[in-house]
Design an enzyme around this catalytic site. Sequence first.
Site, PDB file in Angstrom:
ATOM      1  N   ASP A   1       0.800  -1.218   0.000  1.00 50.40           N
ATOM      2  CA  ASP A   1       0.000   0.000   0.000  1.00 50.40           C
ATOM      3  C   ASP A   1       0.838   1.277   0.000  1.00 50.40           C
ATOM      4  OD1 ASP A   1      -2.434   1.336  -0.077  1.00 50.40           O
ATOM      5  OD2 ASP A   1      -2.570   1.505   2.097  1.00 50.40           O
TER       6      ASP A   1
ATOM      7  N   CYS B   1     -21.052  -9.927  -7.011  1.00 52.22           N
ATOM      8  CA  CYS B   1     -21.938  -8.945  -6.376  1.00 52.22           C
ATOM      9  C   CYS B   1     -23.384  -9.103  -6.850  1.00 52.22           C
ATOM     10  CB  CYS B   1     -21.458  -7.528  -6.673  1.00 52.22           C
ATOM     11  SG  CYS B   1     -19.986  -7.040  -5.738  1.00 52.22           S
TER      12      CYS B   1
ATOM     13  N   CYS C   1     -26.948  -7.044  -5.937  1.00 56.26           N
ATOM     14  CA  CYS C   1     -26.849  -6.372  -4.640  1.00 56.26           C
ATOM     15  C   CYS C   1     -26.226  -4.985  -4.798  1.00 56.26           C
ATOM     16  CB  CYS C   1     -26.004  -7.215  -3.690  1.00 56.26           C
ATOM     17  SG  CYS C   1     -25.747  -6.464  -2.066  1.00 56.26           S
TER      18      CYS C   1
ATOM     19  N   CYS D   1     -24.042  -1.758  -0.454  1.00 60.22           N
ATOM     20  CA  CYS D   1     -22.917  -0.882  -0.114  1.00 60.22           C
ATOM     21  C   CYS D   1     -23.101   0.512  -0.689  1.00 60.22           C
ATOM     22  CB  CYS D   1     -21.605  -1.492  -0.600  1.00 60.22           C
ATOM     23  SG  CYS D   1     -21.506  -1.775  -2.380  1.00 60.22           S
TER      24      CYS D   1
ATOM     25  N   CYS E   1     -24.107   4.339   2.009  1.00 56.57           N
ATOM     26  CA  CYS E   1     -23.117   5.414   2.126  1.00 56.57           C
ATOM     27  C   CYS E   1     -23.769   6.707   2.605  1.00 56.57           C
ATOM     28  CB  CYS E   1     -22.432   5.651   0.781  1.00 56.57           C
ATOM     29  SG  CYS E   1     -21.209   6.984   0.833  1.00 56.57           S
TER      30      CYS E   1
ATOM     31  N   CYS F   1     -16.204  10.880   0.131  1.00 58.03           N
ATOM     32  CA  CYS F   1     -16.014   9.694   0.965  1.00 58.03           C
ATOM     33  C   CYS F   1     -15.539  10.100   2.360  1.00 58.03           C
ATOM     34  CB  CYS F   1     -15.001   8.763   0.305  1.00 58.03           C
ATOM     35  SG  CYS F   1     -14.561   7.332   1.304  1.00 58.03           S
TER      36      CYS F   1
ATOM     37  N   CYS G   1     -14.530   5.243   7.709  1.00 53.65           N
ATOM     38  CA  CYS G   1     -15.937   4.852   7.685  1.00 53.65           C
ATOM     39  C   CYS G   1     -16.007   3.416   7.198  1.00 53.65           C
ATOM     40  CB  CYS G   1     -16.725   5.774   6.752  1.00 53.65           C
ATOM     41  SG  CYS G   1     -18.482   5.346   6.585  1.00 53.65           S
TER      42      CYS G   1
ATOM     43  N   CYS H   1     -19.874   0.895   4.122  1.00 53.43           N
ATOM     44  CA  CYS H   1     -20.019   0.122   2.886  1.00 53.43           C
ATOM     45  C   CYS H   1     -19.385  -1.260   3.011  1.00 53.43           C
ATOM     46  CB  CYS H   1     -19.443   0.893   1.699  1.00 53.43           C
ATOM     47  SG  CYS H   1     -17.666   1.194   1.784  1.00 53.43           S
TER      48      CYS H   1
ATOM     49  N   CYS I   1     -21.820  -5.447   3.623  1.00 49.83           N
ATOM     50  CA  CYS I   1     -21.643  -6.453   2.569  1.00 49.83           C
ATOM     51  C   CYS I   1     -22.147  -7.828   3.042  1.00 49.83           C
ATOM     52  CB  CYS I   1     -20.169  -6.550   2.182  1.00 49.83           C
ATOM     53  SG  CYS I   1     -19.842  -7.796   0.901  1.00 49.83           S
TER      54      CYS I   1
END
Length: 393
Positions: A152, A206, A209, A212, A216, A232, A259, A262, A266
């Site tokens: 990352d 997914c 669905c 998510c 938000c 966001c 946060c 989302c 799931c």
Amino acid sequence: MSRRPPVPKRPPKVASPGELREVIRGEALRLGFDAVGFAPASLAPEVRRERLANLASLVAQGLHGDMGWLATRAEQRADPVTLWPEARTVVSLALNYAPPRDPRETLSLLDHAAISVYAQGRDYHEVVKNKLKALGRFIWDTYRHEIKVFVDTAPVMEKPVAQASGLGWQGKHTNLVSRQFGSWLFLGELLLSAELPVDAPESDHCGQCHACLDVCPTRAFPAPYRLEARRCISYLTIEHEGPIDPDLRPLLGNRIYGCDDCLAVCPWNKFAQTAHEEALRARPDLDAPLLAELATLDDATFRRRFAGTAIKRIGRDRLLRNVAYALGNSKMPGTALPAVERLLDDESPLVRGAAVWALSRLAPHDFRRRRPAIDEPDDSVRGEWLTAAIGVP
């Protein structure tokens, strides 16, 4: 990016590509990784073109906010082999950090702070990096294959790579989703000079669905698989350096760092088990701490309190900015107002400005009788006083 370890004295072992792959997988699991996958170092041309086009569109619309590195290193993010031409295989690794309960439960505790699950334990960058380096040392010491490690902090598109290696798929919330671990995975990559058999890519599960997207608070998803960073809450409370847009402040609630909405909603999370890595589990003092207590932190106590965590990266002033907004959203003037009044005299203009907004929310009836804006030396804070005064009846 890692440096090559010292050359070992013993001769390297020899293994076939298939044998080496299984040895690496076994060692990674032994080191504590929860999932391991293998992918070609160069993404398929159609995947590369799609990623570049999506990234270019995001940058062109300004949806990346202040994260300029997305634009400046787009080519490198599109294909791992551009980072290291000698790479032949990407080993994609994941650590499960699933919490023991739904983190959204904290959102109803208005005088407590909601901190993203990933930041409640030790800084995951260090946890994942240490395990990756240990795996890299094992590969080099045993087989003398060249390696590079990424966590990352380099322009690797880790989610497409993880999908290409079969670990999961990039969900509509833009994060990786796994059939085994839901939305709770930290990712890291190891580039390897040896060409190994690869795993089949994971497909998107997914379906219809869109939970998510619907959950938000700030409507940060203009479309499935597309995130507008400027809206966001994770971006606003962590990456964004200045005052947060006044229209978005009430939507923060008591979220002071990140946060999880989302991710937490799931449905694939039902298969996830609580993280077994002790370092990633929540510290008691970071699981819903009192907002009023956090408001008393000076720089020294901030550094001590958050040593070894991801929260320390944003600094004391940015965190207390978020705390002030959360106090203003608490609807509890009895406990929040004394903390806000203390922050009105903070050394940081960023914190003072947020405290002004919080004061106007908690005590609108006597806001005009408080310290006049003319006494404030900072232009931005003075603007907060004037703006808030206009909105107070």
